[in-house]
Write an enzyme that holds these catalytic residues in place. Sequence first.
Site, PDB file in Angstrom:
ATOM      1  N   HIS A 128       3.041 -49.208  -7.581  1.00 37.65           N
ATOM      2  CA  HIS A 128       2.857 -48.847  -6.470  1.00 37.65           C
ATOM      3  C   HIS A 128       3.413 -47.061  -6.703  1.00 37.65           C
ATOM      4  CE1 HIS A 128       2.726 -52.728  -4.760  1.00 37.65           C
ATOM      5  NE2 HIS A 128       1.192 -52.422  -5.147  1.00 37.65           N
TER       6      HIS A 128
ATOM      7  N   CYS B  41       5.730 -27.915  -2.883  1.00 41.21           N
ATOM      8  CA  CYS B  41       4.843 -27.938  -4.012  1.00 41.21           C
ATOM      9  C   CYS B  41       6.060 -26.169  -4.712  1.00 41.21           C
ATOM     10  CB  CYS B  41       3.627 -27.529  -4.066  1.00 41.21           C
ATOM     11  SG  CYS B  41       2.659 -27.645  -6.282  1.00 41.21           S
TER      12      CYS B  41
ATOM     13  N   ARG C  98      16.345 -43.838   0.573  1.00 42.50           N
ATOM     14  CA  ARG C  98      15.769 -44.921  -1.091  1.00 42.50           C
ATOM     15  C   ARG C  98      16.211 -44.182  -2.174  1.00 42.50           C
ATOM     16  NH1 ARG C  98      10.656 -47.413   0.055  1.00 42.50           N
ATOM     17  NH2 ARG C  98      10.848 -48.222  -1.393  1.00 42.50           N
TER      18      ARG C  98
ATOM     19  N   TYR D  56      12.057 -41.875   2.344  1.00 45.46           N
ATOM     20  CA  TYR D  56      12.558 -41.224   1.330  1.00 45.46           C
ATOM     21  C   TYR D  56      13.165 -41.269   0.530  1.00 45.46           C
ATOM     22  CZ  TYR D  56       8.369 -44.433   0.688  1.00 45.46           C
ATOM     23  OH  TYR D  56       6.819 -45.026   1.149  1.00 45.46           O
TER      24      TYR D  56
ATOM     25  N   ASP E 275      12.092 -48.195  -7.696  1.00 43.99           N
ATOM     26  CA  ASP E 275      12.607 -47.956  -7.780  1.00 43.99           C
ATOM     27  C   ASP E 275      13.028 -47.628  -9.650  1.00 43.99           C
ATOM     28  OD1 ASP E 275      14.151 -51.095  -7.942  1.00 43.99           O
ATOM     29  OD2 ASP E 275      12.777 -50.071  -9.477  1.00 43.99           O
TER      30      ASP E 275
ATOM     31  N   GLY F 223      10.661 -62.348  -8.029  1.00 43.96           N
ATOM     32  CA  GLY F 223      11.569 -61.016  -7.096  1.00 43.96           C
ATOM     33  C   GLY F 223      10.732 -60.914  -6.781  1.00 43.96           C
ATOM     34  N   THR F 224       8.788 -61.176  -5.873  1.00 41.89           N
ATOM     35  CA  THR F 224       8.543 -60.992  -4.927  1.00 41.89           C
ATOM     36  C   THR F 224       8.029 -61.742  -4.149  1.00 41.89           C
ATOM     37  OG1 THR F 224       6.241 -59.707  -4.704  1.00 41.89           O
ATOM     38  CG2 THR F 224       6.325 -61.472  -6.281  1.00 41.89           C
TER      39      THR F 224
HETATM   40  C1  BV8 Z   1      -4.863 -51.461  -0.992  1.00 44.61           C
HETATM   41  C2  BV8 Z   1       5.746 -48.747  -1.949  1.00 44.61           C
HETATM   42  C3  BV8 Z   1      -7.441 -51.036  -1.272  1.00 44.61           C
HETATM   43  C4  BV8 Z   1       5.600 -48.337  -0.386  1.00 44.61           C
HETATM   44  C5  BV8 Z   1       4.173 -50.985  -1.469  1.00 44.61           C
HETATM   45  C6  BV8 Z   1      -4.041 -57.846   5.132  1.00 44.61           C
HETATM   46  C7  BV8 Z   1      -4.672 -59.013   5.070  1.00 44.61           C
HETATM   47  C8  BV8 Z   1      -4.634 -59.060   3.516  1.00 44.61           C
HETATM   48  C9  BV8 Z   1      -4.091 -57.457   3.069  1.00 44.61           C
HETATM   49  C10 BV8 Z   1      -4.314 -56.795   3.805  1.00 44.61           C
HETATM   50  C11 BV8 Z   1      -4.377 -56.312   4.999  1.00 44.61           C
HETATM   51  N1  BV8 Z   1      -4.105 -55.458   5.812  1.00 44.61           N
HETATM   52  C12 BV8 Z   1      -3.683 -54.309   4.202  1.00 44.61           C
HETATM   53  C13 BV8 Z   1      -4.182 -55.544   3.705  1.00 44.61           C
HETATM   54  C14 BV8 Z   1      -3.806 -54.481   1.882  1.00 44.61           C
HETATM   55  C15 BV8 Z   1      -2.044 -54.298   2.026  1.00 44.61           C
HETATM   56  C16 BV8 Z   1      -1.181 -55.569   2.074  1.00 44.61           C
HETATM   57  O1  BV8 Z   1      -1.549 -56.212   1.258  1.00 44.61           O
HETATM   58  N2  BV8 Z   1      -0.769 -55.458   2.767  1.00 44.61           N
HETATM   59  C17 BV8 Z   1      -0.051 -56.640   3.516  1.00 44.61           C
HETATM   60  C18 BV8 Z   1       1.795 -55.755   4.217  1.00 44.61           C
HETATM   61  C19 BV8 Z   1      -0.913 -57.813   4.112  1.00 44.61           C
HETATM   62  N3  BV8 Z   1      -2.779 -53.006   0.825  1.00 44.61           N
HETATM   63  C20 BV8 Z   1      -2.501 -51.796   0.816  1.00 44.61           C
HETATM   64  O2  BV8 Z   1      -3.032 -51.388   1.102  1.00 44.61           O
HETATM   65  C21 BV8 Z   1      -2.589 -51.587  -0.624  1.00 44.61           C
HETATM   66  N4  BV8 Z   1      -3.657 -50.400  -1.356  1.00 44.61           N
HETATM   67  O3  BV8 Z   1      -5.172 -52.438  -0.926  1.00 44.61           O
HETATM   68  O4  BV8 Z   1      -6.293 -51.039  -1.374  1.00 44.61           O
HETATM   69  C22 BV8 Z   1      -7.886 -50.550   0.188  1.00 44.61           C
HETATM   70  C23 BV8 Z   1      -7.743 -48.520   0.995  1.00 44.61           C
HETATM   71  C24 BV8 Z   1      -8.140 -48.368   1.847  1.00 44.61           C
HETATM   72  C25 BV8 Z   1      -8.158 -49.120   2.889  1.00 44.61           C
HETATM   73  C26 BV8 Z   1      -8.469 -50.590   2.347  1.00 44.61           C
HETATM   74  C27 BV8 Z   1      -7.720 -51.114   1.485  1.00 44.61           C
HETATM   75  C28 BV8 Z   1      -1.490 -51.040  -1.696  1.00 44.61           C
HETATM   76  C29 BV8 Z   1       0.301 -51.987  -1.497  1.00 44.61           C
HETATM   77  C30 BV8 Z   1       0.860 -50.925  -1.684  1.00 44.61           C
HETATM   78  C31 BV8 Z   1       1.915 -50.505  -0.510  1.00 44.61           C
HETATM   79  N5  BV8 Z   1       3.039 -49.776  -1.266  1.00 44.61           N
HETATM   80  N6  BV8 Z   1       5.095 -49.919  -1.980  1.00 44.61           N
HETATM   81  C32 BV8 Z   1       7.548 -48.254  -0.553  1.00 44.61           C
HETATM   82  O5  BV8 Z   1       7.907 -48.748  -1.822  1.00 44.61           O
HETATM   83  O6  BV8 Z   1       8.475 -47.425  -0.336  1.00 44.61           O
HETATM   84  S1  BV8 Z   1       4.061 -52.208  -1.088  1.00 44.61           S
HETATM   85  C33 BV8 Z   1       5.878 -52.375  -0.869  1.00 44.61           C
HETATM   86  O7  BV8 Z   1       5.928 -54.231  -1.002  1.00 44.61           O
HETATM   87  C34 BV8 Z   1       7.105 -52.149  -1.889  1.00 44.61           C
HETATM   88  O8  BV8 Z   1       6.169 -51.649  -2.917  1.00 44.61           O
HETATM   89  C35 BV8 Z   1       7.321 -53.975  -2.207  1.00 44.61           C
HETATM   90  O9  BV8 Z   1       7.631 -54.230  -4.027  1.00 44.61           O
HETATM   91  C36 BV8 Z   1       6.074 -54.564  -2.449  1.00 44.61           C
HETATM   92  C37 BV8 Z   1       5.973 -56.065  -2.178  1.00 44.61           C
HETATM   93  O10 BV8 Z   1       7.755 -56.569  -1.287  1.00 44.61           O
HETATM   94  P1  BV8 Z   1       7.816 -57.896  -2.336  1.00 44.61           P
HETATM   95  O11 BV8 Z   1       7.882 -56.630  -3.608  1.00 44.61           O
HETATM   96  O12 BV8 Z   1       7.691 -58.881  -3.100  1.00 44.61           O
HETATM   97  O13 BV8 Z   1       9.572 -57.236  -1.591  1.00 44.61           O
HETATM   98  P2  BV8 Z   1       9.842 -58.805  -0.582  1.00 44.61           P
HETATM   99  O14 BV8 Z   1      11.193 -58.035   0.032  1.00 44.61           O
HETATM  100  O15 BV8 Z   1       8.653 -58.822   0.574  1.00 44.61           O
HETATM  101  O16 BV8 Z   1      10.422 -59.982  -1.003  1.00 44.61           O
HETATM  102  C38 BV8 Z   1      11.254 -59.792  -2.053  1.00 44.61           C
HETATM  103  C39 BV8 Z   1      11.269 -61.005  -2.521  1.00 44.61           C
HETATM  104  O17 BV8 Z   1      12.749 -61.603  -3.140  1.00 44.61           O
HETATM  105  C40 BV8 Z   1      11.321 -62.163  -1.899  1.00 44.61           C
HETATM  106  O18 BV8 Z   1      10.779 -63.626  -1.963  1.00 44.61           O
HETATM  107  C41 BV8 Z   1      13.302 -62.686  -1.720  1.00 44.61           C
HETATM  108  O19 BV8 Z   1      13.049 -64.210  -1.458  1.00 44.61           O
HETATM  109  C42 BV8 Z   1      13.568 -62.365  -3.424  1.00 44.61           C
HETATM  110  N7  BV8 Z   1      14.446 -62.218  -4.052  1.00 44.61           N
HETATM  111  C43 BV8 Z   1      15.440 -61.266  -3.044  1.00 44.61           C
HETATM  112  N8  BV8 Z   1      16.675 -61.174  -3.651  1.00 44.61           N
HETATM  113  C44 BV8 Z   1      16.324 -62.061  -5.379  1.00 44.61           C
HETATM  114  C45 BV8 Z   1      14.820 -62.540  -4.703  1.00 44.61           C
HETATM  115  N9  BV8 Z   1      14.497 -62.778  -5.665  1.00 44.61           N
HETATM  116  C46 BV8 Z   1      15.192 -63.078  -7.559  1.00 44.61           C
HETATM  117  N10 BV8 Z   1      16.733 -63.097  -7.018  1.00 44.61           N
HETATM  118  C47 BV8 Z   1      17.101 -62.353  -6.115  1.00 44.61           C
HETATM  119  N11 BV8 Z   1      18.665 -62.268  -6.182  1.00 44.61           N
HETATM  120 ZN    ZN Z   2       0.010 -28.278  -4.814  1.00 48.66          ZN
END
Ligand code: BV8
Ligand code: ZN
Length: 259
Positions: free
Chosen positions: A124, A152, A74, A71, A109, A192-193
């Site tokens: 997030h 803290c 970043r 972090y 960000d 962008g996701t």
């Molecule tokens: C939860 C903080 C309930 C970190 C982040 C199996 C199957 C399905 C789901 C799960 C599974 N196992 C676990 C899960 C749940 C899990 C999940 O979804 N996992 C995924 C990986 C499969 N989710 C969780 O854990 C969530 N919580 O479910 O709680 C729970 C509770 C307890 C126990 C179980 C369940 C919490 C999710 C939050 C995680 N934290 N961020 C940090 O940032 O340091 S997520 C992280 O990914 C970022 O926040 C990011 O934003 C996010 C998504 O990624 P994208 O933003 O889409 O980025 P990416 O690089 O993937 O894509 C970029 C896109 O931009 C591309 O499409 C590209 O083509 C495009 N692009 C590039 N340049 C451009 C552009 N587009 C336009 N213009 C450009 N110039």
């Molecule tokens: Zn504290």
Amino acid sequence: MSPMNQELLDQAAEWTRAADRIAVLTGAGVSAESGVPTFRASDGLWEGHRIEEVATPFGFAENPELVWNFYKLRRANLRKVRPNPGHHALAKLESEWDGRFTLITQNVDGLHRAAGNANLLELHGNIRRTRCPNCGDLRDQGLTELPALPECQLCGSMIRPDIVWFGEMLDPEVWTSAEEAADQCDLFFVVGTSAVVYPAAGLISLAKSNSQRAKVIEVNMTETEASRQADIGLYGPSGEVLPALCERLGLTLNLVNPD
Ligand code: BV8
Ligand code: ZN
């Protein structure tokens, strides 16, 4: 922009002009042109670690220094980063649809707020904020340099980034507001996701099946998991596509970044 997109852009502008309530879901791609690396463009690795390992409570418990390093690097990169025209276009749309526009972001960000979006849901968390797991102290640290293992200021425990890690619940209030925005909108942009992270990506189908039968417009460089739910796909950099949409709507952008 490709000629095919021109026609689709006109259609997108027509739908936007007619929209009563707009919701937008953004991901890392909207910040890419500001110089913020996306998550999955590379092989999803950071220093050889999978993001899904570093951005987790287990990873933090295991090796807090490594996670803090992830972090801090970043945060340092963000010091020289500014909102791009895509961020400014979204701020302009919010000012035009004042009170009827919700920006839901997965990004941590802070660039949407810097560009002027106020009705903003940070699903997030935010990399500028830290949280104390012991006493709950929430603190906006800006992007200042933090010690290796920050403590803290109230109780001395080790603090963490105020970010939702994989396996953690989203803030219930933020999530409920995001669901409401997706449920009440008649136009939903996905920008962008890669739409692979849940529950955020679930907002797309929520909008698609809401009572307004919202139209879904995707803005991305490539097709994604969201594409099959999109009524229109505008493929190109969001920093060009979104300003082009604003231009079609006769909206001029304020591209000045307050320093
Ligand atoms: C939860 C903080 C309930 C970190 C982040 C199996 C199957 C399905 C789901 C799960 C599974 N196992 C676990 C899960 C749940 C899990 C999940 O979804 N996992 C995924 C990986 C499969 N989710 C969780 O854990 C969530 N919580 O479910 O709680 C729970 C509770 C307890 C126990 C179980 C369940 C919490 C999710 C939050 C995680 N934290 N961020 C940090 O940032 O340091 S997520 C992280 O990914 C970022 O926040 C990011 O934003 C996010 C998504 O990624 P994208 O933003 O889409 O980025 P990416 O690089 O993937 O894509 C970029 C896109 O931009 C591309 O499409 C590209 O083509 C495009 N692009 C590039 N340049 C451009 C552009 N587009 C336009 N213009 C450009 N110039
Ligand atoms: Zn504290």
